[in-house]
Motif scaffolding. Structure first.
Motif, short mmCIF file in Angstrom:
data_model
loop_
_atom_site.label_atom_id
_atom_site.label_comp_id
_atom_site.label_asym_id
_atom_site.label_seq_id
_atom_site.Cartn_x
_atom_site.Cartn_y
_atom_site.Cartn_z
N PHE A 1 -14.29 27.04 -44.54
CA PHE A 1 -14.66 28.27 -43.84
C PHE A 1 -13.73 29.42 -44.23
O PHE A 1 -14.17 30.54 -44.51
N LEU A 2 -12.42 29.15 -44.27
CA LEU A 2 -11.46 30.21 -44.59
C LEU A 2 -11.63 30.71 -46.03
O LEU A 2 -11.45 31.89 -46.32
N LYS A 3 -12.01 29.77 -46.92
CA LYS A 3 -12.29 30.19 -48.31
C LYS A 3 -13.53 31.08 -48.33
O LYS A 3 -13.57 32.10 -49.00
N GLU A 4 -14.52 30.67 -47.54
CA GLU A 4 -15.78 31.41 -47.48
C GLU A 4 -15.57 32.87 -47.05
O GLU A 4 -16.27 33.76 -47.52
N GLN B 1 -11.77 15.66 -41.22
CA GLN B 1 -13.02 16.40 -41.38
C GLN B 1 -12.88 17.83 -40.83
O GLN B 1 -13.36 18.78 -41.42
N ALA B 2 -12.20 17.93 -39.68
CA ALA B 2 -12.02 19.25 -39.05
C ALA B 2 -11.20 20.17 -39.96
O ALA B 2 -11.51 21.35 -40.12
N TYR B 3 -10.15 19.61 -40.60
CA TYR B 3 -9.35 20.41 -41.54
C TYR B 3 -10.18 20.82 -42.76
O TYR B 3 -10.12 21.96 -43.21
N PHE B 4 -10.96 19.88 -43.26
CA PHE B 4 -11.80 20.13 -44.43
C PHE B 4 -12.77 21.28 -44.16
O PHE B 4 -12.89 22.23 -44.93
N GLU B 5 -13.44 21.18 -43.01
CA GLU B 5 -14.39 22.23 -42.60
C GLU B 5 -13.71 23.57 -42.45
O GLU B 5 -14.21 24.60 -42.90
N LEU B 6 -12.54 23.55 -41.81
CA LEU B 6 -11.81 24.79 -41.57
C LEU B 6 -11.39 25.46 -42.88
O LEU B 6 -11.57 26.67 -43.06
#
Ligand code: ADP
Ligand code: NI
Length: 216
Positions: free
Chosen positions: A79-82, A71-76
């Motif tokens: 965020f980086l795409k954002e 989940q932490a990788y997914f969120e990160l």
């Protein structure tokens, strides 16, 4: 978004994720790793943006610190795409985060890019010397580990699972901290590591002396 703005957003992301840390992986650790990584980066030919981004982010996906690592990788990644990092930049950063930790290098030494080597060195230097000692006692206290037990020997050739099982705080010096010097990659880090390693040894000698135990 400019690179400067992207780094500012990354910094805020990390601040928000690690602000409550009480295991020695808080924002002070991150800031020291970023500063050290920047210094090393000046002595190597590398991509500074990747180095600094990965240095900021290296602990936000740490298995010890997050409940759900996937989940932490997914969120990160979202965020980086954002903030408009390219797919390549994201891949480079994620590969670094997945491969630099001490625990993921126990079985075999992972191949790293120069940017990965720099962040790994900066992170490892913060586990050595006076700050390394302070963080180790801070972490061990948080986990309620015994400081020292002469009946419990330090272990060698640990698997990741064994490494994570608690031992005494002094054993952690033998199981990790004293091994770090020989794993440093860059010559700048090796020079600093030399001094910090000597300090670890002299601390241990003094500690064991005061405990009336044999010296290392
Ligand atoms: P990595 O993330 O590179 O696998 P760790 O997260 O295990 O490394 O260690 C980061 C720091 O946390 C260590 O340098 C040490 O200060 C502290 N630490 C980790 N595990 C222990 C432990 N079992 N006992 C005491 N301190 C620990
Ligand atoms: Ni770290």
């Amino acid at each position: 978004m400019t690179k400067q703005e992207q780094l500012e957003r990354i910094k805020n992301y990390v601040k928000q994720k690690l602000s409550k840390d009480q295991t020695g992986h808080g924002i002070d650790h991150i800031n020291r790793v970023v500063d050290m990584a920047e210094k090393i980066a000046f002595t190597e030919s590398c991509n500074r943006f990747i180095v600094i981004s990965a240095a900021y982010l290296h602990d936000v996906v740490d298995e010890k610190l997050v409940v759900e690592q996937e989940q932490a990788y997914f969120e990160l990644i979202n965020f980086l795409k954002e903030i408009d990092l390219t797919t390549n930049q994201i891949a480079e950063i994620i590969t670094i985060l997945k491969n630099i930790s001490f625990s993921s290098n126990l079985k075999e030494r992972k191949e790293l890019t120069i940017e990965g080597k720099i962040v790994q060195d900066a992170d490892r230097l913060d586990a050595m010397g006076a700050i390394g000692i302070a963080r180790t006692f801070y972490y061990g206290g948080h986990k309620k580990h015994l400081m020292f037990d002469p009946k419990e020997n330090a272990r060698a050739n640990l698997t990741k699972e064994e490494y994570r099982k608690s031992s005494t705080i002094i054993n952690h010096f033998y199981e990790k901290l004293l091994l770090l010097k020989n794993t440093l990659n860059t010559s700048y880090a090796k020079k600093i590591g030399e001094k910090r390693h000597l300090f670890l040894e002299s601390f241990l000698n003094e500690f064991l002396d005061e405990m009336n135990e044999p010296r290392i």
